[in-house]
Design an enzyme around this catalytic site. Sequence first.
Site, PDB file in Angstrom:
ATOM      1  N   ILE A 179      -6.879 -68.051  70.784  1.00 37.86           N
ATOM      2  CA  ILE A 179      -7.772 -69.175  70.508  1.00 37.86           C
ATOM      3  C   ILE A 179      -8.371 -69.060  69.112  1.00 37.86           C
ATOM      4  CG2 ILE A 179     -10.000 -70.196  71.171  1.00 37.86           C
ATOM      5  CD1 ILE A 179      -9.183 -69.597  74.100  1.00 37.86           C
ATOM      6  N   GLU A 228      -7.719 -43.676  85.443  1.00 43.88           N
ATOM      7  CA  GLU A 228      -8.220 -43.626  86.818  1.00 43.88           C
ATOM      8  C   GLU A 228      -7.336 -44.420  87.785  1.00 43.88           C
ATOM      9  OE1 GLU A 228     -12.356 -43.374  87.680  1.00 43.88           O
ATOM     10  OE2 GLU A 228     -12.864 -43.417  85.561  1.00 43.88           O
ATOM     11  N   THR A 253     -12.439 -37.321  79.032  1.00 45.15           N
ATOM     12  CA  THR A 253     -13.547 -37.902  78.270  1.00 45.15           C
ATOM     13  C   THR A 253     -14.655 -36.859  78.150  1.00 45.15           C
ATOM     14  OG1 THR A 253     -13.009 -40.092  79.123  1.00 45.15           O
ATOM     15  CG2 THR A 253     -15.181 -39.810  78.133  1.00 45.15           C
TER      16      THR A 253
END
Length: 414
Positions: free
Chosen positions: A368, A394, A174
């Site tokens: 839903i 991770e 990242t």
Amino acid sequence: MLLSGSMSDPAAGFSLELSSDLREMRDWVHDFAASVIRPAAAEWDEREQVPWPILQEAAKIGLYSLDFLAAQFFEESGLGIPVAFEELFWGDAGIGLSLVASGLAGIAVVSSGTPEQVGEWLPQLFGTPDDVKLGAFCSSEPDAGSDVAAIRTRAVYDEKTDEWVINGVKTWATNGGIANVHVVVASVEPSLGSRGQATFIVPPATPGLSMGQKFRKHGIRASHTAEVVLDDVRVPGRCLVGGKEKLDHRLARIREGGRGGEQAAMKTFEASRPSVAAMAVGVARAATEFATEYARTRVQFGRPIGQNQGVAFQLADMAASVDAARLLTWRAAWMARAGKPFERAEGSMSKLVAGETAVRVTEQAIQILGGNGYTREYPVERWHRDAKIFTIFEGTSEIQRMLIGRTITGLDVR
């Protein structure tokens, strides 16, 4: 009749209520997430770019800053980071990750670094409100994801110049390649496997470091993920996290058959697991709240769909699962702050349950909403895409189960 203990018993003061300071911080972060992050989430998901305007706005109010993260990291109950991260990721996981990823690099420095290293490098991970910077933690490699012992990136000490020369390729980083400061895990003594690894700080504009492939991802697309190529990268000796004397003592102890302490990457991951769990809780809570409100207002066959047991029971399970995941997360964060060891892999428990809850709950939210949930007109499909990463990065769910299994059985589960 008193069942046990007395007024002097510490348990008598037990409470799950947040302090007034934590509640105030939570509401402040939530307001930013609701007013700034959420309205921009779909746009930056489509762009698949770092949301610089949001980072800059967060920096101006002190949300994206070393001071804010440090205050929450050292908050006495241990709940500062989990509370803040839940709210940010309730807003959006991709933007939230862009806001907190520099902190992972910071954890790697704080967990093993000298006071001088912490003081010098942590401010450079964030920059200033007028000059925002990023940090990147680089551990994974093309052939070393969950298997951190397989890391091939090599760091060799050049005694003549007091420099470390680093060569290798990192992946899934990242902010990789665009960060101001990269924190890199490398092998210094390959024969010792994961115990022969160390962490290095690569300063800004160091020759030999470049960005490789930028990844186009299923979710968390507002965060930048890329390869980092290290080609004869030379860093000063002071950039070895913890210092060479500490490293030499540790390696000597291992060669003599002693324990070497925690492996470099795993120490960072273990410290961050409750934080990652809190991110997943935020996504799961967002989906639960949205689906609940939809079920209250969506009318089919003459009544709100929430009156149907098939929907209401799903919502009940979703709400209970989110609360259970949050409680596991808070327990692990409190233990870490109190210095209590994770003897039953409580950090792994929090990440495992929260990550899998996020995936399940966001899928239920789509169900839903029906056809609406499957479209990009509604946010639940994005939350479902975002949620999946929490069972992967991770430490995958399988790795978490292995770690938990080892602690509860006392056996070398593989």
